[in-house]
Motif scaffolding. Sequence first.
Motif, PDB file in Angstrom:
ATOM      1  N   THR A  46      -4.215 -64.289 -39.756  1.00  0.00           N
ATOM      2  CA  THR A  46      -4.268 -62.993 -40.432  1.00  0.00           C
ATOM      3  C   THR A  46      -5.726 -62.602 -40.656  1.00  0.00           C
ATOM      4  N   GLY A  47      -5.997 -61.336 -40.572  1.00  0.00           N
ATOM      5  CA  GLY A  47      -7.306 -60.799 -40.936  1.00  0.00           C
ATOM      6  C   GLY A  47      -8.483 -61.369 -40.167  1.00  0.00           C
ATOM      7  N   GLN A  48      -8.304 -61.661 -38.906  1.00  0.00           N
ATOM      8  CA  GLN A  48      -9.382 -62.228 -38.105  1.00  0.00           C
ATOM      9  C   GLN A  48      -9.804 -61.269 -37.001  1.00  0.00           C
ATOM     10  N   ILE A  49     -11.005 -61.463 -36.530  1.00  0.00           N
ATOM     11  CA  ILE A  49     -11.483 -60.743 -35.352  1.00  0.00           C
ATOM     12  C   ILE A  49     -11.492 -61.747 -34.215  1.00  0.00           C
TER      13      ILE A  49
END
Length: 61
Positions: A46-49
Amino acid sequence: ASSAVGGILDMIHHVEEVAPLRRTVTQQEVGNAAAFLCSNLSSGITGQILYVDAGYEIMGM
């Protein structure tokens, strides 16, 4: 589509020279990353680049 970007060939050659893998990425590699993110295999992410860039990002350019 990228041919409309001024200087795109210079940018591509720069990435090929300095990226750790010494190449650009393919459409297949980008698609594989997208398929992974759409699959259950990435359920804990989640919430990663996620950079699909032959390592260019880690060079801090």
